[in-house]
Design a protein around this motif. Structure first.
Motif, mmCIF file in Angstrom:
data_model
loop_
_atom_site.group_PDB
_atom_site.id
_atom_site.type_symbol
_atom_site.label_atom_id
_atom_site.label_comp_id
_atom_site.label_asym_id
_atom_site.label_seq_id
_atom_site.Cartn_x
_atom_site.Cartn_y
_atom_site.Cartn_z
ATOM 1 N N MET A 34 0.600 -0.963 -0.148
ATOM 2 C CA MET A 34 -0.346 0.049 -0.161
ATOM 3 C C MET A 34 0.913 1.828 0.234
ATOM 4 S SD MET A 34 -2.391 1.568 2.879
ATOM 5 C CE MET A 34 -3.901 -0.104 2.663
ATOM 6 N N PHE A 35 0.797 1.933 -1.004
ATOM 7 C CA PHE A 35 1.374 3.199 -0.588
ATOM 8 C C PHE A 35 0.021 4.586 -1.104
ATOM 9 C CE2 PHE A 35 3.623 7.177 -2.762
ATOM 10 C CZ PHE A 35 4.969 7.034 -2.191
ATOM 11 N N LYS A 36 0.168 5.502 0.019
ATOM 12 C CA LYS A 36 -0.613 6.986 0.038
ATOM 13 C C LYS A 36 -0.081 7.690 -0.202
ATOM 14 C CE LYS A 36 -2.096 4.722 4.089
ATOM 15 N NZ LYS A 36 -2.437 4.926 5.640
ATOM 16 N N ILE A 37 -0.397 8.954 -1.464
ATOM 17 C CA ILE A 37 0.366 10.016 -1.173
ATOM 18 C C ILE A 37 -0.302 10.970 -0.322
ATOM 19 C CG2 ILE A 37 -0.072 11.905 -2.860
ATOM 20 C CD1 ILE A 37 -0.828 9.541 -5.346
ATOM 21 N N LYS A 38 0.308 11.890 -0.132
ATOM 22 C CA LYS A 38 -0.633 13.493 0.295
ATOM 23 C C LYS A 38 -0.987 14.462 -0.083
ATOM 24 C CE LYS A 38 0.427 16.340 4.545
ATOM 25 N NZ LYS A 38 0.913 16.229 5.973
ATOM 26 N N PHE A 39 -2.199 14.894 -0.472
ATOM 27 C CA PHE A 39 -2.167 15.938 -1.183
ATOM 28 C C PHE A 39 -1.847 17.738 -0.323
ATOM 29 C CE2 PHE A 39 -4.222 13.021 -3.231
ATOM 30 C CZ PHE A 39 -3.695 13.045 -4.820
ATOM 31 N N GLY A 42 -3.135 -2.064 -8.443
ATOM 32 C CA GLY A 42 -3.458 -2.677 -9.514
ATOM 33 C C GLY A 42 -1.797 -1.609 -10.590
ATOM 34 N N TYR A 43 -2.427 -0.569 -10.060
ATOM 35 C CA TYR A 43 -1.370 0.182 -10.687
ATOM 36 C C TYR A 43 0.206 0.337 -9.754
ATOM 37 C CZ TYR A 43 1.379 5.199 -10.805
ATOM 38 O OH TYR A 43 1.947 5.996 -11.111
ATOM 39 N N ILE A 44 0.068 0.272 -8.331
ATOM 40 C CA ILE A 44 1.127 -0.187 -8.124
ATOM 41 C C ILE A 44 1.926 -1.194 -8.576
ATOM 42 C CG2 ILE A 44 2.299 -1.116 -6.014
ATOM 43 C CD1 ILE A 44 1.901 1.772 -6.183
ATOM 44 N N ALA A 45 1.305 -2.256 -8.490
ATOM 45 C CA ALA A 45 1.932 -3.773 -9.487
ATOM 46 C C ALA A 45 2.835 -3.787 -10.904
ATOM 47 C CB ALA A 45 0.888 -4.516 -9.405
ATOM 48 N N LEU A 96 8.918 -0.983 -14.133
ATOM 49 C CA LEU A 96 9.626 -0.016 -14.190
ATOM 50 C C LEU A 96 11.117 -0.820 -13.745
ATOM 51 C CD1 LEU A 96 8.177 3.156 -12.328
ATOM 52 C CD2 LEU A 96 9.355 2.669 -15.238
ATOM 53 N N GLY A 97 10.818 -2.023 -12.981
ATOM 54 C CA GLY A 97 12.131 -3.171 -11.738
ATOM 55 C C GLY A 97 12.773 -2.469 -11.720
ATOM 56 N N ASP A 98 14.420 -1.793 -11.296
ATOM 57 C CA ASP A 98 15.039 -1.173 -10.583
ATOM 58 C C ASP A 98 14.627 0.588 -10.300
ATOM 59 O OD1 ASP A 98 16.135 -3.691 -9.809
ATOM 60 O OD2 ASP A 98 17.508 -3.333 -11.347
ATOM 61 N N GLU A 99 13.608 1.156 -11.740
ATOM 62 C CA GLU A 99 13.464 2.607 -11.704
ATOM 63 C C GLU A 99 12.549 3.078 -10.685
ATOM 64 O OE1 GLU A 99 13.155 5.782 -14.456
ATOM 65 O OE2 GLU A 99 13.860 3.922 -15.006
ATOM 66 N N TYR A 100 12.069 1.720 -10.251
ATOM 67 C CA TYR A 100 10.999 1.567 -9.414
ATOM 68 C C TYR A 100 10.988 2.082 -7.964
ATOM 69 C CZ TYR A 100 6.556 1.095 -6.898
ATOM 70 O OH TYR A 100 5.521 0.699 -5.594
ATOM 71 N N GLU A 101 11.597 2.484 -6.849
ATOM 72 C CA GLU A 101 12.014 3.200 -5.861
ATOM 73 C C GLU A 101 11.833 4.377 -6.489
ATOM 74 O OE1 GLU A 101 10.803 1.484 -2.710
ATOM 75 O OE2 GLU A 101 10.109 -0.104 -3.539
ATOM 76 N N GLU A 102 12.734 4.851 -7.021
ATOM 77 C CA GLU A 102 12.801 6.275 -7.494
ATOM 78 C C GLU A 102 11.618 7.121 -7.459
ATOM 79 O OE1 GLU A 102 16.220 9.153 -9.753
ATOM 80 O OE2 GLU A 102 16.212 7.300 -10.564
ATOM 81 N N PHE A 103 10.463 6.325 -8.593
ATOM 82 C CA PHE A 103 9.393 6.604 -9.002
ATOM 83 C C PHE A 103 8.223 6.593 -8.060
ATOM 84 C CE2 PHE A 103 5.486 5.683 -11.134
ATOM 85 C CZ PHE A 103 4.954 5.882 -11.405
ATOM 86 N N ILE A 104 8.657 5.617 -7.590
ATOM 87 C CA ILE A 104 7.240 6.466 -6.432
ATOM 88 C C ILE A 104 7.429 6.805 -5.463
ATOM 89 C CG2 ILE A 104 7.964 3.743 -4.865
ATOM 90 C CD1 ILE A 104 4.626 4.658 -6.514
ATOM 91 N N GLN A 105 8.392 7.374 -4.637
ATOM 92 C CA GLN A 105 9.101 8.349 -4.370
ATOM 93 C C GLN A 105 9.117 9.652 -4.618
ATOM 94 O OE1 GLN A 105 10.224 7.490 -0.915
ATOM 95 N NE2 GLN A 105 9.997 5.897 -1.306
ATOM 96 N N SER A 106 9.186 9.748 -5.787
ATOM 97 C CA SER A 106 8.188 11.356 -6.431
ATOM 98 C C SER A 106 7.041 11.564 -6.018
ATOM 99 C CB SER A 106 8.357 10.692 -7.479
ATOM 100 O OG SER A 106 7.077 10.062 -8.212
ATOM 101 N N TYR A 107 6.315 10.574 -5.398
ATOM 102 C CA TYR A 107 4.796 10.860 -5.358
ATOM 103 C C TYR A 107 4.765 10.923 -3.445
ATOM 104 C CZ TYR A 107 2.729 8.111 -8.489
ATOM 105 O OH TYR A 107 2.216 8.055 -9.674
ATOM 106 N N ASP A 108 6.339 11.477 -2.722
ATOM 107 C CA ASP A 108 6.043 12.517 -1.521
ATOM 108 C C ASP A 108 6.464 13.675 -1.215
ATOM 109 O OD1 ASP A 108 5.078 10.188 0.208
ATOM 110 O OD2 ASP A 108 7.410 9.124 0.345
#
Length: 470
Positions: free
Chosen positions: A1-6, A18-21, A27-39
């Protein structure tokens, strides 16, 4: 589970599983950098209306700090605490508030002065106003929006920008073929999509996302492209963009289109150097797909986008004649009386026509619009009423201070300019106190709207629907 704070609202939204999966798989190895952009907080941008003011002059008068957007010479980042929508310069149409990545779409297709351009899904008007700045007064822009409610916002933004040579339609893509086959130098398709690139900006998009929506959007996008390709001249450019990451709506749509239409090819464009290439490996490996552009939120200061620019290599070169709308010029006497009373050079108001009781200045070149739902025929000047002509807000915003005989010029930092935008009465300059008639109201020399002066009284004609409450 990943949350976005607006950050603006404090609302927290959970990203769809489904989107996260899917993004992890892509993105493979690039996923962590991508998902952290939501913070991270999102970026805010505005684009200068270069038809009214140069970028250089705008930077001298705008009271807040700005930072250039690399891929758009007229685009700038502003800080989150700045509220440019609450400045009189916004009401004067000196800039458009626009997400920074969205500015790349028009830059990629690079409309030129004099071009004939179609913006097929134009609301709310960001790309349309950007195109208008680039093609100038000798070009022609057809701005189409199928949704009537969104079309209203489109018209409002076009008029605020003072654009004169834009025809606004409310039609489906299919209905445009009868009038515009082989007509355009450039066609911009900002396609309806699942909106994954806007998750950080709009919580509602997160709630509505599903794999089924992705598939449905993909079909709609392919259908639109299968219509609009016929609207281009040989040598014309087609820009396709989405604000989503799904390959099904991006590379796969483009590859399918190219297979069906070998008369098109993907081309490299200058702004691609700022962005990541398309991903052939997310389709069937066609290396040409690397000419597409992906705008990733963890790599640029902006939201997610996809852009592809295609060139039409051959096809029918159809010639069009200039169509005139028949009008009863005798009904225009009240309009010309107004021009003589209010304008420095009334003779400059030519190519005038009446549609119903509305008066327009038509573009130099008018295509055949028969059978189409037209919301604006060019520059909307006003309305003929019983025994008089009443100028429109669009006319005011399309003029310059030097065009009029009477002007009330207010300072941008004054309470009077806010009173005018609230619809209230303001003081009349001594030079106008004993004069009567329509007068232009400006802020620092840039038109805001009309007032009417009679017998020393000021009547505010700023439109009720636009009046501020702050």
């Amino acid at each position: 589970m990943f949350k976005i704070k607006f950050w603006e609202s404090g609302v927290t939204v959970v990203l769809p599983d489904g989107y996260i999966a899917k993004m992890k798989s892509l993105l493979g190895d690039e996923y962590e950098e991508f998902i952290q952009s939501y913070d991270s907080e999102r970026y805010y941008g505005l684009r200068v209306n270069t038809s009214k003011i140069s970028v250089e002059d705008f930077l001298k008068i705008f009271p807040y700090e700005l930072k250039p957007i690399p891929w758009c010479e007229s685009g700038f980042y502003y800080r989150k605490d700045v509220k440019p929508g609450k400045h009189p310069y916004h009401a004067a149409g000196l800039y458009y508030i626009q997400e920074p990545s969205a500015m790349a779409v028009v830059e990629a297709v690079s409309p030129q002065p004099g071009d004939v351009v179609l913006d097929i899904s134009a609301a709310p008007g960001g790309k349309t106003t950007q195109i208008a700045n680039k093609i100038g007064e000798k070009g022609l822009l057809i701005s189409n929006e199928i949704n009537p409610l969104r079309a209203k916002a489109l018209v409002e933004n076009i008029e605020r920008f003072g654009i004169r040579n834009t025809i606004v339609l409310n039609e489906s893509p299919e209905r445009l073929l009868n009038s515009f086959r082989g007509f355009f130098d450039k066609v911009i398709v900002d396609a309806p999509c699942s909106g994954e690139g806007m998750f950080r900006k709009d919580p509602e998009v997160c709630y509505s996302w599903s794999e089924g929506m992705v598939k449905s959007c993909s079909k709609t996008q392919a259908r639109i492209l299968d219509v609009v390709f016929e609207l281009l001249k040989p040598g014309g450019l087609l820009s396709y963009s989405t604000c989503t990451f799904s390959p099904e709506e991006n590379e796969q749509v483009i590859d399918e289109f190219l297979k069906k239409h070998p008369e098109f090819e993907l081309i490299d464009v200058a702004v691609s150097r700022f962005f990541s290439p398309g991903r052939p490996d997310w389709d069937d490996g066609n290396p040409e797909l690397s000419k597409c552009m992906r705008l990733w939120p963890h790599k640029i200061e902006g939201e997610g986008h996809f852009i592809a620019v295609l060139k039409k290599l051959d096809g029918d070169d159809i010639k069009y004649s200039n169509k005139k709308i028949k009008t009863n010029t005798s009904k225009l006497e009240y309009f010309y009386d107004f021009c003589k009373d209010a304008l420095v050079k009334p003779e400059d108001m030519d190519n005038i026509t009446i549609v119903g009781d509305e008066v327009y200045m038509l573009p130099d070149f008018l295509p055949n619009l028969r059978g189409l739902k037209v919301l604006r025929y060019g520059w909307y000047l006003g309305q003929l009423k019983k025994g008089r002509f009443e100028p429109s807000h669009a006319m005011a915003l399309g003029l310059r201070k030097s065009d009029v005989l009477r002007c009330v010029d207010l300072k941008s930092d004054s309470e009077e300019v806010l009173d005018y935008l609230r619809g209230q009465a303001i003081g009349i300059p001594e030079s106008l106190y004993r004069k009567s008639g329509w007068s232009l109201v400006c802020v620092d020399g840039f038109p805001l709207g009309w007032c009417k002066i009679a017998g020393g009284n000021f009547k505010n004609h700023y439109p009720k629907g636009l009046r501020i409450n702050w």
